[in-house]
Design an enzyme around this catalytic site. Structure first.
Site, PDB file in Angstrom:
ATOM      1  N   HIS A 337     -21.891  26.799 -12.061  1.00  0.00           N
ATOM      2  CA  HIS A 337     -23.090  26.573 -11.234  1.00  0.00           C
ATOM      3  C   HIS A 337     -23.143  25.079 -10.879  1.00  0.00           C
ATOM      4  O   HIS A 337     -22.189  24.565 -10.280  1.00  0.00           O
ATOM      5  CB  HIS A 337     -24.295  27.077 -12.037  1.00  0.00           C
ATOM      6  CG  HIS A 337     -25.590  27.181 -11.302  1.00  0.00           C
ATOM      7  ND1 HIS A 337     -25.706  27.044  -9.950  1.00  0.00           N
ATOM      8  CD2 HIS A 337     -26.860  27.409 -11.754  1.00  0.00           C
ATOM      9  CE1 HIS A 337     -26.980  27.182  -9.605  1.00  0.00           C
ATOM     10  NE2 HIS A 337     -27.697  27.392 -10.673  1.00  0.00           N
ATOM     11  N   HIS A 376     -18.341  31.764  -3.770  1.00  0.00           N
ATOM     12  CA  HIS A 376     -19.787  31.881  -3.950  1.00  0.00           C
ATOM     13  C   HIS A 376     -20.150  33.357  -4.013  1.00  0.00           C
ATOM     14  O   HIS A 376     -19.522  34.171  -3.343  1.00  0.00           O
ATOM     15  CB  HIS A 376     -20.517  31.210  -2.767  1.00  0.00           C
ATOM     16  CG  HIS A 376     -21.921  30.849  -3.086  1.00  0.00           C
ATOM     17  ND1 HIS A 376     -22.948  31.749  -2.967  1.00  0.00           N
ATOM     18  CD2 HIS A 376     -22.460  29.701  -3.548  1.00  0.00           C
ATOM     19  CE1 HIS A 376     -24.061  31.156  -3.331  1.00  0.00           C
ATOM     20  NE2 HIS A 376     -23.793  29.913  -3.693  1.00  0.00           N
ATOM     21  N   ASP A 432     -20.587  22.142  -3.814  1.00  0.00           N
ATOM     22  CA  ASP A 432     -20.075  21.198  -4.810  1.00  0.00           C
ATOM     23  C   ASP A 432     -18.730  20.599  -4.440  1.00  0.00           C
ATOM     24  O   ASP A 432     -18.278  19.665  -5.101  1.00  0.00           O
ATOM     25  CB  ASP A 432     -19.949  21.897  -6.166  1.00  0.00           C
ATOM     26  CG  ASP A 432     -21.301  22.291  -6.713  1.00  0.00           C
ATOM     27  OD1 ASP A 432     -22.201  21.450  -6.657  1.00  0.00           O
ATOM     28  OD2 ASP A 432     -21.456  23.429  -7.170  1.00  0.00           O
TER      29      ASP A 432
HETATM   30  N1  CMC Z   1     -10.877  30.023  -7.605  1.00  0.00           N
HETATM   31  C1  CMC Z   1     -10.025  31.061  -7.661  1.00  0.00           C
HETATM   32  N2  CMC Z   1     -10.390  32.357  -7.500  1.00  0.00           N
HETATM   33  C2  CMC Z   1     -11.684  32.598  -7.310  1.00  0.00           C
HETATM   34  C3  CMC Z   1     -12.642  31.562  -7.239  1.00  0.00           C
HETATM   35  C4  CMC Z   1     -12.191  30.234  -7.398  1.00  0.00           C
HETATM   36  N3  CMC Z   1     -13.047  29.223  -7.332  1.00  0.00           N
HETATM   37  N4  CMC Z   1     -13.860  32.096  -7.028  1.00  0.00           N
HETATM   38  C5  CMC Z   1     -13.684  33.420  -6.968  1.00  0.00           C
HETATM   39  N5  CMC Z   1     -12.367  33.721  -7.135  1.00  0.00           N
HETATM   40  C6  CMC Z   1     -11.752  35.065  -7.096  1.00  0.00           C
HETATM   41  C7  CMC Z   1     -12.014  35.806  -8.393  1.00  0.00           C
HETATM   42  O1  CMC Z   1     -10.959  35.590  -9.326  1.00  0.00           O
HETATM   43  C8  CMC Z   1     -12.069  37.230  -7.904  1.00  0.00           C
HETATM   44  O2  CMC Z   1     -10.747  37.680  -7.669  1.00  0.00           O
HETATM   45  P1  CMC Z   1     -10.332  39.210  -7.998  1.00  0.00           P
HETATM   46  O3  CMC Z   1     -11.251  40.058  -7.166  1.00  0.00           O
HETATM   47  O4  CMC Z   1      -8.905  39.318  -7.633  1.00  0.00           O
HETATM   48  O5  CMC Z   1     -10.583  39.381  -9.472  1.00  0.00           O
HETATM   49  C9  CMC Z   1     -12.747  37.130  -6.538  1.00  0.00           C
HETATM   50  O6  CMC Z   1     -12.436  35.809  -6.077  1.00  0.00           O
HETATM   51  C10 CMC Z   1     -14.250  37.333  -6.589  1.00  0.00           C
HETATM   52  O7  CMC Z   1     -14.795  36.354  -7.445  1.00  0.00           O
HETATM   53  P2  CMC Z   1     -15.909  36.628  -8.539  1.00  0.00           P
HETATM   54  O8  CMC Z   1     -15.629  35.770  -9.719  1.00  0.00           O
HETATM   55  O9  CMC Z   1     -16.085  38.098  -8.758  1.00  0.00           O
HETATM   56  O10 CMC Z   1     -17.179  36.090  -7.768  1.00  0.00           O
HETATM   57  P3  CMC Z   1     -18.582  35.766  -8.396  1.00  0.00           P
HETATM   58  O11 CMC Z   1     -19.565  36.035  -7.326  1.00  0.00           O
HETATM   59  O12 CMC Z   1     -18.793  36.494  -9.690  1.00  0.00           O
HETATM   60  O13 CMC Z   1     -18.515  34.208  -8.760  1.00  0.00           O
HETATM   61  C11 CMC Z   1     -18.518  31.859  -8.471  1.00  0.00           C
HETATM   62  C12 CMC Z   1     -18.964  33.207  -7.895  1.00  0.00           C
HETATM   63  C13 CMC Z   1     -19.190  30.734  -7.692  1.00  0.00           C
HETATM   64  C14 CMC Z   1     -18.963  31.754  -9.939  1.00  0.00           C
HETATM   65  C15 CMC Z   1     -16.983  31.738  -8.364  1.00  0.00           C
HETATM   66  O14 CMC Z   1     -16.596  31.779  -7.019  1.00  0.00           O
HETATM   67  C16 CMC Z   1     -16.446  30.486  -9.039  1.00  0.00           C
HETATM   68  O15 CMC Z   1     -16.192  30.513 -10.247  1.00  0.00           O
HETATM   69  N6  CMC Z   1     -16.278  29.352  -8.271  1.00  0.00           N
HETATM   70  C17 CMC Z   1     -15.877  28.088  -8.872  1.00  0.00           C
HETATM   71  C18 CMC Z   1     -17.068  27.410  -9.505  1.00  0.00           C
HETATM   72  C19 CMC Z   1     -17.976  26.800  -8.450  1.00  0.00           C
HETATM   73  O16 CMC Z   1     -17.538  26.122  -7.539  1.00  0.00           O
HETATM   74  N7  CMC Z   1     -19.302  27.010  -8.613  1.00  0.00           N
HETATM   75  C20 CMC Z   1     -20.300  26.447  -7.711  1.00  0.00           C
HETATM   76  C21 CMC Z   1     -21.005  27.492  -6.923  1.00  0.00           C
HETATM   77  S1  CMC Z   1     -21.979  26.817  -5.564  1.00  0.00           S
HETATM   78  C22 CMC Z   1     -23.201  25.841  -6.311  1.00  0.00           C
HETATM   79  C23 CMC Z   1     -24.228  26.661  -6.991  1.00  0.00           C
HETATM   80  O17 CMC Z   1     -25.206  27.040  -6.375  1.00  0.00           O
HETATM   81  O18 CMC Z   1     -24.072  26.917  -8.184  1.00  0.00           O
END
Ligand code: CMC
Length: 531
Positions: A337, A376, A432
């Site tokens: 986050h 996201h 971010d």
């Molecule tokens: N790098 C590599 N792969 C990713 C990433 C990433 N940053 N984000 C998502 N994926 C992949 C994930 O592995 C999954 O792949 P598969 O379907 O093959 O298993 C797919 O994309 C869907 O991702 P998810 O984890 O199910 O998505 P989510 O909605 O649960 O998570 C997230 C969203 C923001 C936690 C995630 O994208 C992430 O970990 N990003 C990196 C951390 C980050 O930058 N966070 C800041 C978010 S914006 C500021 C805020 O408001 O917090």
């Protein structure tokens, strides 16, 4: 229900016939055919459902019981409570019996598709990449507004008039001082404490300095009942949190804390508290103060993200807002986050140069690494905040000098956006990805980044707190679980338990330094084991 066992030979035989058993009247039902006239599907059983006159509803057939339910659709949502009416008739004594007696539940770990509140605060369209506060596009607010105006808009629902803006700003700027004992508390942190840990702890401690805002002392529905008390906490939290953040920063570098300057703007005062030493009439650079103000606007709210959901969740118990905001800030601290801005910068520093980007991205695709600042839950398009931040990064570079890691960031973005892995998953830069580069160019240490996210998000948390208190339908938040643990079992006394179970391997912990481990002394543990 009607089974068409004998309608499978010729095309004609495959017509479905519906017969009313009482009158004997039959209807031939249209058979799905392809353009060449061949039958498209070969149905083995057909269910005839009564067509509801309500077009805004779901007709649900429970195949366990053959019972039909009509679930209304309102605002493109269905009520999870309606599913409670759906019950089956399982074997007596089974776990299903225990569970189904309570009706069907909706299982949605991580709230991936569950709405928990009606809100008028922030609108996001993740497919088009749109973000609006109270209807105003983020691009317009970032260009024309100020952070305090946006805070007012988020909390009270409308842009302030001139007098409202003046009085709101005045109230906030005269609530910037903190109790002397809070400064003493700050002094007690370790020299290298993470500023976010100090920030969260001091906000939490603030609840003990304002007994007038403690529901335990002033009445459980204090904040619902008394709008003035609610507003007072809004002023205090917006006013004092930059002071706490500046103190955390100065504590780390061993400087005495600065007294807030209420004649300066919100972000000017923050920069002053961070940086002024003994200079007279210190005025921060206006371009940097404005860039920070825009960053604060962009971070002010983002509907029901992890920390705002935490704010609503904790607030639903009617606790004071200091305790609730410290909980929300703790949720923000996590690397998935608001802690991601810090993680992005550490990641860019580790990659170091453009030529290392392909190897890094390969490791991301092999799931050995995470690309922080990408992806996201809601945005499946470019995060509109990231677009604006990318632009203002150059304005900050003009003042403070170019941050060389921007080249690594832009190279990373370009390669990722052309790569099948990221395209398929709709992974774009989020807020971010570029914010850390601006903060770094402005000279902030990396561990201050989450604090710089948390200060402006206070406005959003307060707006959601206020909205939930004013919502007549509000209740304490209490999600359900699906219990999958053991069924009832009887306690076995310690002496009768023979084998070690596998759930925990006890390891003896030696908290001794090297020198102590070679010293001789009476060891309490050894004495204990001899007894
Ligand atoms: N790098 C590599 N792969 C990713 C990433 C990433 N940053 N984000 C998502 N994926 C992949 C994930 O592995 C999954 O792949 P598969 O379907 O093959 O298993 C797919 O994309 C869907 O991702 P998810 O984890 O199910 O998505 P989510 O909605 O649960 O998570 C997230 C969203 C923001 C936690 C995630 O994208 C992430 O970990 N990003 C990196 C951390 C980050 O930058 N966070 C800041 C978010 S914006 C500021 C805020 O408001 O917090």
């Amino acid at each position: 229900m009607y089974k068409d066992d004998e309608v499978n030979k010729t095309k004609k035989d495959k017509e479905l016939v519906l017969t009313d058993k009482t009158s004997g009247v039959s209807w031939i039902l249209p058979t799905p055919t392809k353009s060449d006239g061949k039958i498209q599907a070969q149905p083995t059983s057909v269910v005839v459902l009564p067509r509801s006159t309500n077009t805004q509803s779901l007709t649900v057939l429970d195949n366990r019981t053959n019972k039909l339910y009509e679930i209304p659709i309102t605002n493109n949502t269905i009520s999870a409570l309606k599913f409670k009416e759906i019950r089956s008739d399982p074997a007596p004594g089974s776990r299903e019996e225990d569970e189904s007696g309570k009706g069907l539940k909706v299982f949605d770990p991580a709230f991936q598709n569950t709405a928990v509140a009606y809100s008028k605060i922030t609108y996001i369209n993740g497919d088009t990449g749109a973000l609006r506060y109270r209807g105003y596009p983020i691009e317009q607010l970032a260009e024309k507004s100020t952070y305090l105006e946006v805070a007012y808009l988020l909390i009270y629902g409308e842009l302030p008039s001139k007098t409202q803006y003046a009085s709101f700003s005045h109230e906030i700027m005269r609530h910037t001082f903190v109790h002397f004992n809070v400064t003493e508390l700050m002094r007690k942190f370790n020299y290298d404490a993470h500023p976010m840990g100090m920030f969260i702890s001091c906000i939490s401690a603030m609840s003990t300095f304002h007994p007038d805002a403690n529901p335990a002392l002033a009445g459980s529905n204090l904040f619902i009942r008394d709008e003035r008390v609610r507003n007072k906490q809004i002023y205090r939290l917006l006013g004092k949190t930059p002071t706490l953040a500046a103190m955390a920063y100065r504590h780390r570098i061993g400087r005495s804390y600065n007294v807030p300057q209420n004649n300066l703007s919100y972000t000017e005062n923050f920069l002053y508290m961070l940086d002024q030493l003994s200079e007279k009439n210190y005025k921060p650079n206006p371009k940097l103060a404005r860039a920070l103000d825009i960053l604060f606007i962009l971070h002010a709210d983002h509907e029901l993200n992890c920390s705002t959901a935490a704010m609503r969740h904790i607030g639903s118990s009617l606790v004071d807002p200091y305790s609730a905001i410290s909980g929300a800030a703790a949720a923000l601290y996590g690397p998935l986050h608001g802690g991601a801005n810090e993680a992005v910068l550490r990641m860019l520093e580790e990659i170091g140069s453009l030529d290392k980007v392909p190897v890094f991205l390969q490791e991301v695709k092999e799931r050995k690494r995470k690309l922080f600042g990408f992806g996201h839950r809601i945005y499946k398009n470019y995060d509109p905040r990231a677009k604006i931040i990318r632009k203002i990064a150059y304005e900050v570079f003009d003042v403070c000098g170019r941050e060389p890691l921007i080249d690594v960031a832009m190279g990373l973005e370009k390669i990722a956006l052309e790569d099948e892995y990221f395209i398929k998953r709709k992974l774009y830069p989020n807020v971010d990805f570029y914010s850390g580069l601006i903060y770094k160019a402005m000279g902030f240490p990396t561990d201050m980044f989450p604090v710089l996210f948390a200060i402006p998000r206070i406005a959003g948390w307060l707006a959601h707190w206020k909205e939930s208190l004013e919502d007549k339908e509000s209740k304490i938040w209490r999600p359900r679980q699906v219990y999958v643990g053991p069924s009832v079992r009887s306690y076995v006394p310690l002496d009768l338990r023979e084998a070690d179970n596998k759930v925990f391997v006890a390891k003896v912990h030696h908290p001794f330094s090297k020198r102590t481990s070679v010293a001789t002394f009476d060891d309490d543990d050894k004495i204990q084991s001899k007894l």
